[in-house]
Design a protein around this motif. Structure first.
Motif, mmCIF file in Angstrom:
data_model
loop_
_atom_site.group_PDB
_atom_site.id
_atom_site.type_symbol
_atom_site.label_atom_id
_atom_site.label_comp_id
_atom_site.label_asym_id
_atom_site.label_seq_id
_atom_site.Cartn_x
_atom_site.Cartn_y
_atom_site.Cartn_z
ATOM 1 N N GLU A 16 0.845 -1.195 0.000
ATOM 2 C CA GLU A 16 0.000 0.000 0.000
ATOM 3 C C GLU A 16 0.880 1.245 0.000
ATOM 4 O O GLU A 16 2.052 1.194 0.371
ATOM 5 C CB GLU A 16 -0.913 0.033 1.228
ATOM 6 N N VAL A 17 0.286 2.338 -0.433
ATOM 7 C CA VAL A 17 0.940 3.643 -0.332
ATOM 8 C C VAL A 17 -0.018 4.569 0.419
ATOM 9 O O VAL A 17 -1.227 4.539 0.200
ATOM 10 C CB VAL A 17 1.338 4.214 -1.719
ATOM 11 N N ASP A 18 0.531 5.314 1.360
ATOM 12 C CA ASP A 18 -0.266 6.241 2.156
ATOM 13 C C ASP A 18 -0.132 7.638 1.560
ATOM 14 O O ASP A 18 0.983 8.131 1.370
ATOM 15 C CB ASP A 18 0.209 6.250 3.605
ATOM 16 N N VAL A 19 -1.259 8.249 1.283
ATOM 17 C CA VAL A 19 -1.291 9.541 0.623
ATOM 18 C C VAL A 19 -1.858 10.569 1.593
ATOM 19 O O VAL A 19 -2.901 10.334 2.209
ATOM 20 C CB VAL A 19 -2.172 9.481 -0.646
ATOM 21 N N GLU A 20 -1.158 11.687 1.735
ATOM 22 C CA GLU A 20 -1.625 12.749 2.637
ATOM 23 C C GLU A 20 -1.934 14.004 1.827
ATOM 24 O O GLU A 20 -1.133 14.432 1.010
ATOM 25 C CB GLU A 20 -0.549 13.059 3.675
ATOM 26 N N PHE A 21 -3.122 14.554 2.069
ATOM 27 C CA PHE A 21 -3.528 15.816 1.456
ATOM 28 C C PHE A 21 -3.802 16.783 2.593
ATOM 29 O O PHE A 21 -4.517 16.445 3.522
ATOM 30 C CB PHE A 21 -4.838 15.681 0.656
ATOM 31 N N ASN A 22 -3.233 17.965 2.539
ATOM 32 C CA ASN A 22 -3.599 19.037 3.460
ATOM 33 C C ASN A 22 -4.376 20.054 2.639
ATOM 34 O O ASN A 22 -3.851 20.610 1.687
ATOM 35 C CB ASN A 22 -2.363 19.680 4.092
ATOM 36 N N SER A 23 -5.626 20.251 2.996
ATOM 37 C CA SER A 23 -6.493 21.121 2.206
ATOM 38 C C SER A 23 -6.876 22.361 3.012
ATOM 39 O O SER A 23 -7.138 22.271 4.212
ATOM 40 C CB SER A 23 -7.749 20.356 1.798
ATOM 41 N N VAL A 24 -6.897 23.496 2.340
ATOM 42 C CA VAL A 24 -7.289 24.741 3.007
ATOM 43 C C VAL A 24 -8.801 24.926 3.047
ATOM 44 O O VAL A 24 -9.297 25.826 3.715
ATOM 45 C CB VAL A 24 -6.618 25.972 2.346
ATOM 46 N N LYS A 25 -9.526 24.065 2.326
ATOM 47 C CA LYS A 25 -10.983 24.157 2.331
ATOM 48 C C LYS A 25 -11.587 22.813 1.935
ATOM 49 O O LYS A 25 -10.899 21.950 1.392
ATOM 50 C CB LYS A 25 -11.466 25.251 1.369
ATOM 51 N N ASN A 26 -12.865 22.657 2.198
ATOM 52 C CA ASN A 26 -13.575 21.466 1.758
ATOM 53 C C ASN A 26 -13.712 21.503 0.241
ATOM 54 O O ASN A 26 -13.841 22.579 -0.350
ATOM 55 C CB ASN A 26 -14.968 21.400 2.388
ATOM 56 N N GLY A 27 -13.679 20.344 -0.391
ATOM 57 C CA GLY A 27 -13.849 20.317 -1.837
ATOM 58 C C GLY A 27 -13.611 18.943 -2.413
ATOM 59 O O GLY A 27 -13.405 17.967 -1.687
ATOM 60 N N ASN A 28 -13.637 18.874 -3.726
ATOM 61 C CA ASN A 28 -13.442 17.621 -4.441
ATOM 62 C C ASN A 28 -12.111 17.638 -5.169
ATOM 63 O O ASN A 28 -11.619 18.692 -5.561
ATOM 64 C CB ASN A 28 -14.565 17.411 -5.467
ATOM 65 N N ALA A 29 -11.558 16.457 -5.356
ATOM 66 C CA ALA A 29 -10.319 16.309 -6.110
ATOM 67 C C ALA A 29 -10.357 14.965 -6.809
ATOM 68 O O ALA A 29 -11.174 14.104 -6.495
ATOM 69 C CB ALA A 29 -9.112 16.388 -5.182
ATOM 70 N N VAL A 30 -9.460 14.796 -7.774
ATOM 71 C CA VAL A 30 -9.308 13.515 -8.461
ATOM 72 C C VAL A 30 -7.894 13.030 -8.193
ATOM 73 O O VAL A 30 -6.922 13.734 -8.466
ATOM 74 C CB VAL A 30 -9.560 13.645 -9.981
ATOM 75 N N PHE A 31 -7.793 11.823 -7.639
ATOM 76 C CA PHE A 31 -6.506 11.185 -7.375
ATOM 77 C C PHE A 31 -6.300 10.103 -8.427
ATOM 78 O O PHE A 31 -7.180 9.278 -8.647
ATOM 79 C CB PHE A 31 -6.503 10.576 -5.972
ATOM 80 N N SER A 32 -5.141 10.118 -9.092
ATOM 81 C CA SER A 32 -4.842 9.121 -10.124
ATOM 82 C C SER A 32 -3.429 8.587 -9.938
ATOM 83 O O SER A 32 -2.567 9.267 -9.390
ATOM 84 C CB SER A 32 -4.947 9.742 -11.525
ATOM 85 N N VAL A 33 -3.213 7.361 -10.429
ATOM 86 C CA VAL A 33 -1.884 6.760 -10.439
ATOM 87 C C VAL A 33 -1.614 6.249 -11.841
ATOM 88 O O VAL A 33 -2.478 5.618 -12.460
ATOM 89 C CB VAL A 33 -1.770 5.592 -9.433
ATOM 90 N N TYR A 34 -0.409 6.533 -12.340
ATOM 91 C CA TYR A 34 0.014 6.121 -13.682
ATOM 92 C C TYR A 34 1.301 5.322 -13.577
ATOM 93 O O TYR A 34 2.153 5.621 -12.729
ATOM 94 C CB TYR A 34 0.282 7.351 -14.566
ATOM 95 N N ASP A 35 1.456 4.336 -14.470
ATOM 96 C CA ASP A 35 2.752 3.665 -14.549
ATOM 97 C C ASP A 35 3.666 4.499 -15.429
ATOM 98 O O ASP A 35 3.262 5.535 -15.968
ATOM 99 C CB ASP A 35 2.611 2.212 -15.029
ATOM 100 N N MET A 36 4.922 4.069 -15.569
ATOM 101 C CA MET A 36 5.890 4.880 -16.309
ATOM 102 C C MET A 36 5.627 4.906 -17.818
ATOM 103 O O MET A 36 6.176 5.740 -18.522
ATOM 104 C CB MET A 36 7.317 4.416 -16.013
ATOM 105 N N ALA A 37 4.757 4.039 -18.304
ATOM 106 C CA ALA A 37 4.363 4.081 -19.714
ATOM 107 C C ALA A 37 3.216 5.059 -19.929
ATOM 108 O O ALA A 37 2.772 5.278 -21.054
ATOM 109 C CB ALA A 37 3.964 2.681 -20.195
ATOM 110 N N GLY A 38 2.715 5.652 -18.834
ATOM 111 C CA GLY A 38 1.622 6.610 -18.938
ATOM 112 C C GLY A 38 0.241 6.003 -18.825
ATOM 113 O O GLY A 38 -0.759 6.696 -18.964
ATOM 114 N N LYS A 39 0.167 4.693 -18.552
ATOM 115 C CA LYS A 39 -1.131 4.014 -18.419
ATOM 116 C C LYS A 39 -1.731 4.320 -17.045
ATOM 117 O O LYS A 39 -1.072 4.186 -16.021
ATOM 118 C CB LYS A 39 -0.948 2.509 -18.575
ATOM 119 N N GLU A 40 -2.992 4.728 -17.050
ATOM 120 C CA GLU A 40 -3.679 5.012 -15.799
ATOM 121 C C GLU A 40 -3.998 3.701 -15.085
ATOM 122 O O GLU A 40 -4.688 2.844 -15.630
ATOM 123 C CB GLU A 40 -4.956 5.796 -16.065
#
Length: 85
Positions: A16-40
């Motif tokens: 697993e990888v642990d991801v931390e986001f510090n946000s200044v406000k409530n809202g929506n975001a899109v989190f994505s991961v790509y391999d080195m070939a650019g494949k999502e």
């Protein structure tokens, strides 16, 4: 002014990888991961709350190698590289 921040807590992921986001406000975001070939590999909507947000992303079954994680909000775009063991 403060901005949203994005970091990977463990850049060498085993299971697993642990991801931390510090946000200044409530809202929506899109989190994505790509391999080195650019494949999502993963894409998910993230609900950000003001302050620290932590998300755990399972990496079991992923090939060993370098990946790029991105976080896109309405106003900002972040990228971080990590390695899956």
């Amino acid at each position: 002014t403060e901005n949203t921040s994005f970091k990977l807590i463990n850049r060498f992921a085993i299971g697993e990888v642990d991801v931390e986001f510090n946000s200044v406000k409530n809202g929506n975001a899109v989190f994505s991961v790509y391999d080195m070939a650019g494949k999502e590999i993963k894409k998910q909507q993230v609900q950000l709350t003001e302050g620290k947000n932590i998300s755990i992303v399972p990496t079991s079954g992923w090939n060993r190698g370098i990946y790029v994680a991105t976080l896109k909000t309405d106003e900002e775009f972040f990228t971080e590289k990590f390695f899956v063991e």
